[in-house]
Motif scaffolding. Structure first.
Motif, PDB file in Angstrom:
ATOM      1  N   SER A   1       0.969  -0.991  -0.531  1.00  0.00           N
ATOM      2  CA  SER A   1      -0.043  -0.304   0.117  1.00  0.00           C
ATOM      3  C   SER A   1       0.783   1.128   0.012  1.00  0.00           C
ATOM      4  N   ARG A   2       1.918   0.951   0.786  1.00  0.00           N
ATOM      5  CA  ARG A   2       2.969   2.280   1.131  1.00  0.00           C
ATOM      6  C   ARG A   2       3.255   2.830  -0.831  1.00  0.00           C
ATOM      7  N   ILE A   3       3.637   1.474  -0.977  1.00  0.00           N
ATOM      8  CA  ILE A   3       4.482   1.806  -2.724  1.00  0.00           C
ATOM      9  C   ILE A   3       2.867   2.246  -3.512  1.00  0.00           C
ATOM     10  N   LEU A   4       2.031   2.006  -3.730  1.00  0.00           N
ATOM     11  CA  LEU A   4       1.718   1.760  -5.044  1.00  0.00           C
ATOM     12  C   LEU A   4       0.636   3.208  -4.638  1.00  0.00           C
ATOM     13  N   LEU A   5       0.431   3.499  -2.832  1.00  0.00           N
ATOM     14  CA  LEU A   5      -0.422   5.221  -3.151  1.00  0.00           C
ATOM     15  C   LEU A   5       0.234   6.337  -2.905  1.00  0.00           C
ATOM     16  N   LYS A   6      -0.303   7.404  -3.984  1.00  0.00           N
ATOM     17  CA  LYS A   6       0.327   8.942  -4.609  1.00  0.00           C
ATOM     18  C   LYS A   6       0.595   9.214  -2.604  1.00  0.00           C
ATOM     19  N   ASP A   7       1.588  10.468  -2.684  1.00  0.00           N
ATOM     20  CA  ASP A   7       1.347  11.502  -1.520  1.00  0.00           C
ATOM     21  C   ASP A   7       0.494  11.752  -0.784  1.00  0.00           C
ATOM     22  N   ASN A   8       0.051  11.306   0.250  1.00  0.00           N
ATOM     23  CA  ASN A   8      -0.733  12.219   0.718  1.00  0.00           C
ATOM     24  C   ASN A   8      -2.674  10.852   0.981  1.00  0.00           C
ATOM     25  N   GLY A   9      -2.405  10.552   0.544  1.00  0.00           N
ATOM     26  CA  GLY A   9      -3.520   8.960  -0.866  1.00  0.00           C
ATOM     27  C   GLY A   9      -4.211   8.321   0.548  1.00  0.00           C
TER      28      GLY A   9
END
Length: 249
Positions: free
Chosen positions: A161-169
């Motif tokens: 999830s950390r890898i896939l999310l945008k900043d502030n996602g």
């Protein structure tokens, strides 16, 4: 119905999701989606401009519910079991949503594969709940893979999830309350700040058996608790809140 037959196999069925005419292909006698997927799709804060990734997507129920409820720009689903991905892809074709909803077969522990995706506004996940420590489990058992941490564990899910999310996602996860300490610890370890929690109780007077958690990538420290949700009333019928989530009222 004749047009639908080209999309399904002999051991499969097409289930009406009761949402904007959407249908889902599932096994007649295999793993079928339950209330968890419905609760997760209701809890997720998805906008029409968002791009969404659903991890451990199975046959794709969460992406279809999210698309039917919120109409996001696109929804992707990642699943390790090839047979389930095949069903999900056929469901997308059946619903004429092959461009808006896309499914990929792959292991969420494969960091290289994850980095090939674009970044997402939202990640949703209904991961395996049970620790893989209670005796020997058949690793070829599709139901066991869906329920036990055989092919991935909670930490793997948080890392992905950390890898896939945008900043502030935002990450939206459904799990079991007894794992809440692990969820918070791992989220903070990988800089996904827990922001919102909602407990699901079978009925009033019973302890919660499901928890919904929202986290924000690189978010500030502030945790909000939503009002609890009760599934059944004293008469054993669904509460009005559950009927509303199921679009019955």
């Amino acid at each position: 119905m004749n047009g639908e037959l080209e999309y399904i196999r002999e051991d499969e069925t097409i289930d009406d999701l009761q949402l904007k005419g959407l249908n889902l292909i599932q096994k007649k006698d295999g793993f079928k989606f339950g209330i968890d997927a419905v609760l997760l799709s209701d809890f997720a804060n998805v906008k029409s401009k968002h791009k969404v990734m659903d991890l451990c997507t199975g046959t794709g129920i969460v992406p279809f519910l999210l698309y039917g409820k919120y109409g996001p720009q696109s929804v992707y689903g990642l699943e390790i079991q090839e047979e389930m991905v095949d069903m999900a892809k056929r469901s997308a074709k059946l619903n004429l949503l092959g461009e808006q909803i896309k499914f990929f077969q792959g292991d969420l522990k494969n960091i290289g594969k994850l980095k090939q995706f674009e970044k997402f506004d939202v990640v949703t996940v209904n991961p395996p709940y049970k620790l893989n420590s209670a005796g020997i489990i058949n690793t070829n058992d599709k139901l066991a893979i869906a329920r036990h941490e055989i092919l991935c564990n909670l930490e793997d899910v948080i890392i992905a999830s950390r890898i896939l999310l945008k900043d502030n996602g935002r990450l939206f996860m459904i799990h079991r309350p007894e794992r809440l300490a692990d969820i918070f610890t791992l989220m903070r370890k990988y800089k996904i700040e827990p922001k919102r929690v909602k407990m699901i109780h079978p009925k009033i007077g019973k302890a919660p058996n499901i928890v919904l958690v929202e986290g924000q990538r690189d978010g500030g420290a502030y945790l909000k608790w939503d009002a609890p949700l009760y599934v059944y009333d004293d008469n054993g019928k669904y509460t009005k809140e559950i009927d509303s989530i199921y679009w019955r009222i």
